[in-house]
Design a protein around this motif. Structure first.
Motif, PDB file in Angstrom:
ATOM      1  N   VAL A  23       0.846  -1.184   0.000  1.00  0.00           N
ATOM      2  CA  VAL A  23       0.000   0.000   0.000  1.00  0.00           C
ATOM      3  C   VAL A  23       0.884   1.237   0.000  1.00  0.00           C
ATOM      4  N   VAL A  24       0.583   2.153  -0.892  1.00  0.00           N
ATOM      5  CA  VAL A  24       1.388   3.366  -1.065  1.00  0.00           C
ATOM      6  C   VAL A  24       0.600   4.574  -0.578  1.00  0.00           C
ATOM      7  N   SER A  25       1.253   5.426   0.183  1.00  0.00           N
ATOM      8  CA  SER A  25       0.626   6.659   0.629  1.00  0.00           C
ATOM      9  C   SER A  25       1.575   7.822   0.405  1.00  0.00           C
ATOM     10  N   GLY A  26       0.998   9.024   0.288  1.00  0.00           N
ATOM     11  CA  GLY A  26       1.812  10.227   0.226  1.00  0.00           C
ATOM     12  C   GLY A  26       2.330  10.606  -1.147  1.00  0.00           C
ATOM     13  N   GLY A  27       1.930   9.902  -2.185  1.00  0.00           N
ATOM     14  CA  GLY A  27       2.427  10.231  -3.518  1.00  0.00           C
ATOM     15  C   GLY A  27       1.363  10.022  -4.581  1.00  0.00           C
ATOM     16  N   THR A  28       1.739  10.264  -5.817  1.00  0.00           N
ATOM     17  CA  THR A  28       0.817  10.075  -6.938  1.00  0.00           C
ATOM     18  C   THR A  28       1.019   8.676  -7.495  1.00  0.00           C
ATOM     19  N   PHE A  29       0.437   7.723  -6.835  1.00  0.00           N
ATOM     20  CA  PHE A  29       0.636   6.317  -7.173  1.00  0.00           C
ATOM     21  C   PHE A  29       0.260   6.022  -8.610  1.00  0.00           C
ATOM     22  N   SER A  30      -0.815   6.616  -9.080  1.00  0.00           N
ATOM     23  CA  SER A  30      -1.352   6.246 -10.390  1.00  0.00           C
ATOM     24  C   SER A  30      -0.445   6.649 -11.544  1.00  0.00           C
ATOM     25  N   ASN A  31       0.540   7.508 -11.312  1.00  0.00           N
ATOM     26  CA  ASN A  31       1.463   7.931 -12.370  1.00  0.00           C
ATOM     27  C   ASN A  31       2.789   7.185 -12.353  1.00  0.00           C
ATOM     28  N   CYS A  32       2.909   6.196 -11.488  1.00  0.00           N
ATOM     29  CA  CYS A  32       4.214   5.590 -11.233  1.00  0.00           C
ATOM     30  C   CYS A  32       4.270   4.116 -11.593  1.00  0.00           C
ATOM     31  N   GLY A  33       5.416   3.734 -12.191  1.00  0.00           N
ATOM     32  CA  GLY A  33       5.692   2.324 -12.336  1.00  0.00           C
ATOM     33  C   GLY A  33       6.037   1.727 -10.985  1.00  0.00           C
ATOM     34  N   MET A  34       5.709   0.443 -10.806  1.00  0.00           N
ATOM     35  CA  MET A  34       5.943  -0.237  -9.535  1.00  0.00           C
ATOM     36  C   MET A  34       6.707  -1.532  -9.780  1.00  0.00           C
ATOM     37  N   GLY A  35       7.427  -1.969  -8.766  1.00  0.00           N
ATOM     38  CA  GLY A  35       8.156  -3.217  -8.904  1.00  0.00           C
ATOM     39  C   GLY A  35       8.206  -3.991  -7.603  1.00  0.00           C
ATOM     40  N   TRP A  36       8.450  -5.280  -7.744  1.00  0.00           N
ATOM     41  CA  TRP A  36       8.736  -6.156  -6.611  1.00  0.00           C
ATOM     42  C   TRP A  36      10.149  -6.715  -6.792  1.00  0.00           C
ATOM     43  N   PHE A  37      10.876  -6.711  -5.698  1.00  0.00           N
ATOM     44  CA  PHE A  37      12.228  -7.253  -5.678  1.00  0.00           C
ATOM     45  C   PHE A  37      12.354  -8.162  -4.469  1.00  0.00           C
ATOM     46  N   ARG A  38      13.395  -8.978  -4.456  1.00  0.00           N
ATOM     47  CA  ARG A  38      13.625  -9.832  -3.294  1.00  0.00           C
ATOM     48  C   ARG A  38      15.111  -9.906  -2.990  1.00  0.00           C
ATOM     49  N   GLN A  39      15.385 -10.200  -1.735  1.00  0.00           N
ATOM     50  CA  GLN A  39      16.771 -10.215  -1.288  1.00  0.00           C
ATOM     51  C   GLN A  39      16.963 -11.321  -0.270  1.00  0.00           C
ATOM     52  N   THR A  40      18.078 -12.039  -0.416  1.00  0.00           N
ATOM     53  CA  THR A  40      18.490 -13.033   0.564  1.00  0.00           C
ATOM     54  C   THR A  40      19.770 -12.546   1.231  1.00  0.00           C
TER      55      THR A  40
END
Length: 125
Positions: A23-40
């Motif tokens: 969940v994103v707050s405080g910005g213009t979410f609808s204009n932004c690309g999003m990603g998922w990353f993972r780390q070990t």
């Protein structure tokens, strides 16, 4: 201030499913690309999936293609990662990220401006 909060991680047996939310707050979410990353531990953040602002363009790492699905709702300011057919090698901390300068789907961690704190996913064999 832009904030990203992930949830939905946990412990699951191999072959099981989990659905991560961000969940994103405080910005213009609808204009932004999003990603998922993972780390070990001891490794850098690896690309998992990305989605453009409209939800129509998405890309996946080869290791998760056909098993994971990224989606978003601009009404709910949320991006999801549905993870099916989980494997022990999927065990990692999963992070969502927001690219404030690009509406597209991008794979490189350095192109993202904001990150969540991560949620742990553990897959037992």
């Amino acid at each position: 201030q832009v904030q990203l909060v992930e949830s939905g991680g946990g412990l699951v047996q191999a072959g099981g499913s989990l659905r991560l939310s961000c969940v994103v707050s405080g910005g213009t979410f609808s204009n932004c690309g999003m990603g998922w990353f993972r780390q070990t531990p001891g490794k850098g953040r690896d690309f998992v999936a990305t989605i453009d602002w409209s939800g129509t363009e998405h890309y996946y790492a080869d290791s998760v293609k056909g098993r994971f699905i990224i989606s978003r709702s601009n009404l709910e300011n949320t991006v999801w990662l549905q993870m099916n057919g989980l494997k022990p090698e999927d065990t990692a901390v999963y992070y969502c990220a927001l690219n404030k300068d690009d509406k597209g789907a991008t794979k490189l961690p350095r192109q993202y401006d904001y990150w969540g704190r991560g949620t742990q996913v553990t897959v037992s064999s």
